[in-house]
Write a protein that holds these residues in place. Structure first.
Motif, PDB file in Angstrom:
ATOM      1  N   CYS A 147       0.845  -1.197   0.000  1.00  0.00           N
ATOM      2  CA  CYS A 147       0.000   0.000   0.000  1.00  0.00           C
ATOM      3  C   CYS A 147       0.882   1.251   0.000  1.00  0.00           C
ATOM      4  CB  CYS A 147      -0.897  -0.008   1.231  1.00  0.00           C
ATOM      5  SG  CYS A 147      -1.911   1.477   1.426  1.00  0.00           S
ATOM      6  N   THR A 148       0.617   2.163  -0.941  1.00  0.00           N
ATOM      7  CA  THR A 148       1.507   3.317  -1.113  1.00  0.00           C
ATOM      8  C   THR A 148       1.429   4.307   0.043  1.00  0.00           C
ATOM      9  OG1 THR A 148      -0.161   4.449  -2.448  1.00  0.00           O
ATOM     10  CG2 THR A 148       1.485   3.152  -3.622  1.00  0.00           C
ATOM     11  N   THR A 149       0.357   4.233   0.834  1.00  0.00           N
ATOM     12  CA  THR A 149       0.283   5.084   2.020  1.00  0.00           C
ATOM     13  C   THR A 149       0.594   4.298   3.290  1.00  0.00           C
ATOM     14  OG1 THR A 149      -2.104   4.726   2.245  1.00  0.00           O
ATOM     15  CG2 THR A 149      -1.398   6.596   0.932  1.00  0.00           C
ATOM     16  N   MET A 150       1.138   3.106   3.113  1.00  0.00           N
ATOM     17  CA  MET A 150       1.536   2.171   4.169  1.00  0.00           C
ATOM     18  C   MET A 150       0.345   1.360   4.683  1.00  0.00           C
ATOM     19  SD  MET A 150       4.723   1.895   4.636  1.00  0.00           S
ATOM     20  CE  MET A 150       4.796   1.028   6.197  1.00  0.00           C
ATOM     21  N   PRO A 151       0.491   0.050   4.643  1.00  0.00           N
ATOM     22  CA  PRO A 151      -0.527  -0.797   5.250  1.00  0.00           C
ATOM     23  C   PRO A 151      -0.513  -0.643   6.769  1.00  0.00           C
ATOM     24  CG  PRO A 151       1.390  -2.091   4.657  1.00  0.00           C
ATOM     25  CD  PRO A 151       1.639  -0.709   4.129  1.00  0.00           C
ATOM     26  N   VAL A 152      -1.604  -1.039   7.388  1.00  0.00           N
ATOM     27  CA  VAL A 152      -1.658  -1.060   8.852  1.00  0.00           C
ATOM     28  C   VAL A 152      -1.316  -2.478   9.298  1.00  0.00           C
ATOM     29  CG1 VAL A 152      -3.075  -0.755  10.900  1.00  0.00           C
ATOM     30  CG2 VAL A 152      -3.396   0.744   8.916  1.00  0.00           C
ATOM     31  N   PHE A 153      -0.191  -2.603   9.977  1.00  0.00           N
ATOM     32  CA  PHE A 153       0.244  -3.924  10.407  1.00  0.00           C
ATOM     33  C   PHE A 153      -0.509  -4.349  11.671  1.00  0.00           C
ATOM     34  CE2 PHE A 153       3.836  -2.419   7.833  1.00  0.00           C
ATOM     35  CZ  PHE A 153       3.904  -3.472   6.923  1.00  0.00           C
ATOM     36  N   THR A 154      -0.541  -5.651  11.884  1.00  0.00           N
ATOM     37  CA  THR A 154      -1.358  -6.230  12.949  1.00  0.00           C
ATOM     38  C   THR A 154      -0.933  -5.751  14.323  1.00  0.00           C
ATOM     39  OG1 THR A 154      -1.729  -8.143  11.534  1.00  0.00           O
ATOM     40  CG2 THR A 154      -2.188  -8.431  13.876  1.00  0.00           C
ATOM     41  N   TYR A 155       0.342  -5.440  14.471  1.00  0.00           N
ATOM     42  CA  TYR A 155       0.778  -4.773  15.697  1.00  0.00           C
ATOM     43  C   TYR A 155       1.794  -3.700  15.358  1.00  0.00           C
ATOM     44  CZ  TYR A 155       4.882  -7.931  15.667  1.00  0.00           C
ATOM     45  OH  TYR A 155       6.023  -8.626  15.334  1.00  0.00           O
ATOM     46  N   ASN A 156       1.846  -2.696  16.245  1.00  0.00           N
ATOM     47  CA  ASN A 156       2.739  -1.541  16.062  1.00  0.00           C
ATOM     48  C   ASN A 156       2.408  -0.721  14.828  1.00  0.00           C
ATOM     49  OD1 ASN A 156       4.204  -1.643  18.373  1.00  0.00           O
ATOM     50  ND2 ASN A 156       6.148  -2.175  17.440  1.00  0.00           N
TER      51      ASN A 156
END
Length: 349
Positions: free
Chosen positions: A107-116
């Motif tokens: 994702c070009t705006t950064m994915p949301v990772f499961t933690y942190n």
């Protein structure tokens, strides 16, 4: 919702019991009771701030298998009682070119990772699977096919897809000679997938004690990488090499094994930069590449493939109270080949 968990409060502190807050399910959310959570080397990197981006308290865990307990009013793909998985991602922008291709990991705006990762709901940061429950948007929940052992399926959500995705992307298959560097949590899955895809598989390891295990897991040949003559015998012969090692090592030794237009693909993440000699790449036209997990469609494809072909991770089950010991054992390469936490142990206290 107050939720039991295990968290690191600082880079030098052991993981310890904690209470975190989970949101109440929104119309598109799936609430999941966590049954099993795999332990990834990335968990150690993050808990100990080795990548210099950790947010505390840190609740690791992105190899989650659980049972749906509740769904929001707009959820159509899941129902209470379903066995499901959550991997490394819990959100993305959904609208960029990469997301529209099912490549949410890029994702070009950064994915949301499961933690942190940034929690768009609470305003804080996300907490992972070392906890008794999680709430995730339905688009980032995976169906666990019948026939997969739930505990052994948990590490597929990171170790599995991290190795499956590059092997598929570079079209590994019959007639190719493929190397796998390292026989750990990632490497053992790389060997299994490369063999299942029909390639001639060569495992590279520093440990003579892993020769027989490498062959049991599917390697046609095992090379001790400290043996200069054994390495030289394979010079210029590989189509593709999957490098799973997270420790410092000489990448040029593996570049020398590639044939024209061959590729070394990094999926391990050493703390220090790797030194690459220019002529390791220039002659004869070789490629050094990298890969990061997979998007949601490919991860579901991987789970379905594993169910169809009887592929799962080799695991050792632990209680949550033993997580700090497990971290130390991972750093000593003392696990065959992935720890999985029985999350029922969190309820037992």
């Amino acid at each position: 919702m107050p939720t039991k968990a295990y968290a690191a409060s600082a880079a030098t502190s052991p993981l310890a019991p904690a209470t975190i807050e989970r949101r109440a399910p929104t119309p598109n959310d799936v609430a999941i009771e966590i049954l099993y959570c795999g332990v990834c080397h990335s968990d150690i990197h993050q808990a100990r701030n080795e990548w210099h981006n950790t947010l505390y308290p840190c609740v690791p865990g992105h190899e989650i298998i659980g049972r749906v307990t509740r769904v929001g009013s707009s959820v159509t793909r899941f129902k209470a009682g379903d066995l499901v998985g959550v991997g490394c991602l819990v959100d993305s922008c959904r609208t960029c070119a990469h997301c529209e291709q099912g490549l949410e990991q890029f994702c070009t705006t950064m994915p949301v990772f499961t933690y942190n990762g940034p929690d768009k709901h609470s305003g804080g940061h996300t907490f992972g699977g070392y906890s008794e429950a999680v709430v995730v948007h339905q688009d980032f929940v995976l169906r666990v096919p019948a026939g997969l052992d739930p505990a052994a399926a948990a590490p597929l959500l990171c170790a599995g897809i991290t190795t499956y995705s590059p092997l598929r992307h570079w079209k590994v298959g019959p007639g190719q000679k493929v190397g796998v560097v390292g026989l750990g949590g990632l490497g053992h899955m790389g060997v299994k997938f490369a063999r299942a895809f029909g390639a001639h598989v060569v495992l590279f390891t520093t440990s003579a004690g892993k020769v027989e295990d490498g062959k049991r897991l599917g390697a046609h040949e095992v090379v001790i990488s400290k043996d200069a003559d054994a390495m030289a015998a394979h010079a210029g012969s590989f189509d593709f090499i999957l490098d799973t090692v997270s420790a410092d090592h000489d990448i040029n030794a593996y570049m020398a094994l590639l044939k024209l237009d061959g590729t070394v693909c990094l999926v391990g993440a050493p703390e220090n930069p790797l030194a690459v000699a220019a002529f390791s790449v220039i002659f004869p036209r070789k490629h050094l590449a990298g890969s990061l997990i997979g998007g949601l469609p490919e991860t579901q494809e991987m789970l379905d493939y594993c169910a169809e072909h009887g592929i799962a991770c080799d695991i050792e089950m632990i209680d949550i109270k033993d997580i700090n010991t497990a971290y130390d054992r991972i750093l000593r390469s003392d696990v065959k080949y992935r720890f999985v936490i029985d999350m029922a142990s969190l309820k037992r206290g």
